[in-house]
Each structure stands twice: as structure tokens, then as C-alpha cells.
Design an enzyme around this catalytic site. Structure first.
Site, PDB file in Angstrom:
ATOM      1  N   VAL A 180       0.812  -1.226   0.000  1.00  0.00           N
ATOM      2  CA  VAL A 180       0.000   0.000   0.000  1.00  0.00           C
ATOM      3  C   VAL A 180       0.842   1.272   0.000  1.00  0.00           C
ATOM      4  O   VAL A 180       0.302   2.360  -0.169  1.00  0.00           O
ATOM      5  CB  VAL A 180      -0.970   0.047   1.195  1.00  0.00           C
ATOM      6  CG1 VAL A 180      -1.994  -1.059   1.099  1.00  0.00           C
ATOM      7  CG2 VAL A 180      -0.224   0.002   2.521  1.00  0.00           C
ATOM      8  N   TYR A 181       2.139   1.153   0.214  1.00  0.00           N
ATOM      9  CA  TYR A 181       2.979   2.349   0.218  1.00  0.00           C
ATOM     10  C   TYR A 181       3.048   2.909  -1.199  1.00  0.00           C
ATOM     11  O   TYR A 181       3.675   2.330  -2.091  1.00  0.00           O
ATOM     12  CB  TYR A 181       4.396   2.033   0.707  1.00  0.00           C
ATOM     13  CG  TYR A 181       4.509   1.690   2.182  1.00  0.00           C
ATOM     14  CD1 TYR A 181       3.423   1.751   3.040  1.00  0.00           C
ATOM     15  CD2 TYR A 181       5.733   1.309   2.726  1.00  0.00           C
ATOM     16  CE1 TYR A 181       3.543   1.429   4.381  1.00  0.00           C
ATOM     17  CE2 TYR A 181       5.864   0.994   4.076  1.00  0.00           C
ATOM     18  CZ  TYR A 181       4.758   1.057   4.894  1.00  0.00           C
ATOM     19  OH  TYR A 181       4.888   0.728   6.221  1.00  0.00           O
ATOM     20  N   SER A 182       2.377   4.047  -1.397  1.00  0.00           N
ATOM     21  CA  SER A 182       2.356   4.722  -2.701  1.00  0.00           C
ATOM     22  C   SER A 182       1.901   3.799  -3.824  1.00  0.00           C
ATOM     23  O   SER A 182       2.464   3.795  -4.918  1.00  0.00           O
ATOM     24  CB  SER A 182       3.736   5.318  -3.018  1.00  0.00           C
ATOM     25  OG  SER A 182       4.102   6.272  -2.044  1.00  0.00           O
ATOM     26  N   ASP A 183       0.879   2.970  -3.498  1.00  0.00           N
ATOM     27  CA  ASP A 183       0.284   2.081  -4.508  1.00  0.00           C
ATOM     28  C   ASP A 183       1.324   1.180  -5.169  1.00  0.00           C
ATOM     29  O   ASP A 183       1.284   0.939  -6.380  1.00  0.00           O
ATOM     30  CB  ASP A 183      -0.450   2.884  -5.580  1.00  0.00           C
ATOM     31  CG  ASP A 183      -1.622   3.670  -5.024  1.00  0.00           C
ATOM     32  OD1 ASP A 183      -2.262   3.171  -4.081  1.00  0.00           O
ATOM     33  OD2 ASP A 183      -1.887   4.778  -5.513  1.00  0.00           O
ATOM     34  N   GLY A 184       2.245   0.676  -4.374  1.00  0.00           N
ATOM     35  CA  GLY A 184       3.252  -0.245  -4.892  1.00  0.00           C
ATOM     36  C   GLY A 184       4.531   0.407  -5.368  1.00  0.00           C
ATOM     37  O   GLY A 184       5.517  -0.288  -5.643  1.00  0.00           O
TER      38      GLY A 184
END
Length: 344
Positions: free
Chosen positions: A61-65
Site C-alpha cells: 500500500v505504500y504509494s500504490d506499490g
């Protein structure tokens, strides 16, 4: 760099690890954390490896991958020199199976993480949250399959309550599935809730703590003072609502003691706050983050020395809070303490 076993496992991890949440920053939360590109990330990873920090933590989930993608790019060609930790279970889309820890979500999530990281195995996979809608046996059997296939080496959790973690460990023991050896937790001088239940559980069950946000969601950087506004440029302006709640008066009490010890020792406020955590039971590694080289080098200076018992006692007193029921009798009343002494 000191290395410790991760819980009761045979895996040794550095007492400081690096959180890649700033890599490829996108969106209101992760964009405020930082937007480190591949070139900057490579420099930060180089510095970490030079210092003996070889465990790097991220999440889908960190920056959408994007965090996983940047981290994967900068470790290319040196996979054997690093350990990769990532997390999944939080929502990564709007679909009915885009969140949780179902068999479908775990298998697809691991495959996508492997691709983004550019590797064929993950050293440590942690469930980012407890999925109350999926039987723990389904979760554990899927993780068992992934471990047996060689795609995962170790498994852990993050943000579980005590009963959720213990239920999972009991099921793993009963069915012969891999046990969780890591618990990635929020723990700091201004957030000591971990101590009431999860720390004793970790001691009893051999689950090592990986500490996230050791500086109290950016409040123990040395820039926050009583009676003064948050400094310009502080990420707290944009991210305070996303993080753990902090009692402001308790925060300022802690900061004043940190300031005093910093003046006496020549160490910085962040270094002292992190070093205090390194002395706590069950802590295997403290995850440090950095938006630039200066921040990283300062945080790396938290290891390799120890606070004195007197300094620790001052920090303990300033940061202490009353334990919630049913834990406070074990700290207050002799009869309870004789039966089951507090661990801290």
C-alpha cells in the site's frame, strides 16, 4: 551494527532497519512522507549497507506499490546482500477481494510484490492488519503453501491485538503451520501501549518486535517544543490525523527530558529516543526512515552506544502512563505482582 534473532526464529536482523515508506511517494499520506526517487533511494540504501543495516521494510500500500518498485530497482544485482520485508492485507483497490488475507488475496498479493521487488522470494512477509472475515486456518494454510514453495522465508503480523495474534499462533501450533515470528508495532516514548499485552505475549511466545514510527509519528525529532507552533515544513501539518494519537502534555514532558539528556550527552533527541527503544524487551529491530542522507546518518547514530540506567529511569518516568484494565493491578498491587511480575 548489532544483530539480534527475530523472535524465536533463527533469522538474525540488525537492531536498526530501514523503512522505505518515502520511496516513490504518492498520495496525501505517502507523498507527505517523502518522494524519494530511484537515484536518491540508491544512495540511502548504499549508506545503510555500509553501516550494516541490511533489512529493508516496505508494503504494497505504500504509494500504490511504488515503494516496492523503487526498492526493487535499487537492490538489483545485490539481492543476496539484503533482506526484504513487505506487508499486505490492507486495501489496494475497490474490488471485493482487494483487501484482507484470503487465499486469493495472499497469493495474488505475494505474486505482485515479487514482481515489483524484482525477486523470487521475500525474507519476511507480514500481514498488515487482522482479517476478521477470513478463518485463521485459511490464512495460515496459504502462508504455509507460500513458504513451502520458497516464495516466503518467514511470516509475521502488524497491528494485531493480543487475542488475534495468540489465536493465530495457537492455530499454527495445532495444524503445524509456520508461526509468526515478527510483530511490527507502533512503540515510542509517547506511545507505550505495546507494553501492556503484546510485549508479554512476545516474550512468552517468541515473537520479536519490529518497531514502526519510533519517533512518535515525527514528534520526537527535536523540533517540537512546548508553547511553540509546529515548524514550517513539518509533515505533521499534513499527516497528524493519519497517525497514532499523542497526549500533548505528555509529549512535552518527554521532550524536556530528551532535551536535557541531549545536552548532557551530546547525542540528538532522535538518537536518544531510538536508543531507549533498543533497550526494551522483545525489540528485535527499530525501523528508521529518512527523506535525505542527513536524516539517515543521524538516525544511524542511535546504535552502538547505550543510555545509562539513570537516563533510562528519567525517560521511563517522563513517559509513563497508567496501564488500562485489566493490567494496572499487576503494576500497582503487590499480590498481583508476586503472581505475575510486570515485564517492564
Amino acid at each position: 551494527m548489532e544483530y539480534r534473532r527475530l523472535g524465536s526464529s533463527g533469522l538474525k536482523v540488525p537492531v536498526l532497519s530501514f523503512g522505505a515508506g518515502t520511496f516513490g511517494g504518492k498520495g496525501p499520506l505517502f507523498g507527505a512522507w517523502g518522494s524519494t526517487d530511484a537515484a536518491e533511494a540508491r544512495r540511502l540504501v548504499d549508506i545503510c549497507l555500509e553501516a550494516g543495516v541490511n533489512l529493508f521494510d516496505t508494503a504494497d500500500v505504500y504509494s500504490d506499490g511504488a515503494s516496492e518498485e523503487v526498492l526493487g530497482a535499487v537492490i538489483k544485482g545485490r539481492r543476496d546482500d539484503v533482506m526484504l520485508s513487505t506487508k499486505l492485507s490492507l486495501p489496494v483497490g475497490e474490488g471485493p477481494n482487494a483487501a484482507g488475507s484470503s487465499r486469493s488475496r495472499l497469493i495474488s498479493g505475494v505474486e505482485k510484490a515479487l514482481k515489483r521487488l524484482g525477486t523470487d522470494y521475500i525474507d519476511l512477509l507480514q500481514l498488515h492488519a487482522f482479517d476478521a472475515g477470513t478463518p485463521v486456518e485459511e490464512v495460515l494454510s496459504t502462508l504455509d503453501t507460500l513458504v513451502r514453495s520458497g516464495k516466503l522465508r518467514y511470516v509475521g503480523v502488524s497491528n494485531f491485538s493480543g487475542w488475534q495474534l495468540m489465536k493465530s499462533l495457537a492455530a499454527a501450533d495445532r495444524q503445524g503451520y509456520p508461526r509468526y515470528v515478527a510483530n511490527q508495532v507502533y512503540y515510542s516514548l509517547v506511545g507505550r501501549d505495546y507494553e501492556w499485552e503484546l510485549m508479554p505475549l512476545g516474550l512468552d511466545q517468541g515473537v520479536g518486535a519490529l518497531v514502526w514510527s519510533p519517533l512518535g509519528w515525527g514528534r520526537l525529532t527535536g523540533k517540537i517544543r512546548r508553547g511553540e507552533p509546529w515548524p514550517e515544513g513539518s509533515r505533521l501539518h499534513d499527516t497528524a490525523a493519519f497517525g497514532p494519537p499523542v497526549d500533548e502534555e505528555k509529549l512535552y514532558d518527554v521532550v524536556e527530558v530528551l532535551d536535557a539528556i541531549a545536552q548532557e550527552t551530546g547525542k540528538t533527541v532522535p538518537q536518544i529516543a531510538i536508543n531507549w527503544l533498543l533497550r526494551r524487551p522483545t525489540v528485535s529491530s527499530v525501523i528508521i526512515g529518512a527523506r535525505n542522507e542527513e536524516q539517515l546518518r543521524q538516525n544511524l547514530g542511535a546504535a552502538g552506544w547505550s543510555l545509562t540506567p539513570e537516563e533510562v529511569a528519567r525517560l521511563d518516568a517522563a513517559s509513563a502512563t497508567t496501564a488500562p484494565y485489566p493490567y494496572f493491578p499487576y503494576y500497582r498491587q503487590e499480590g498481583f505482582a508476586r503472581i505475575n511480575p510486570p515485564v517492564v
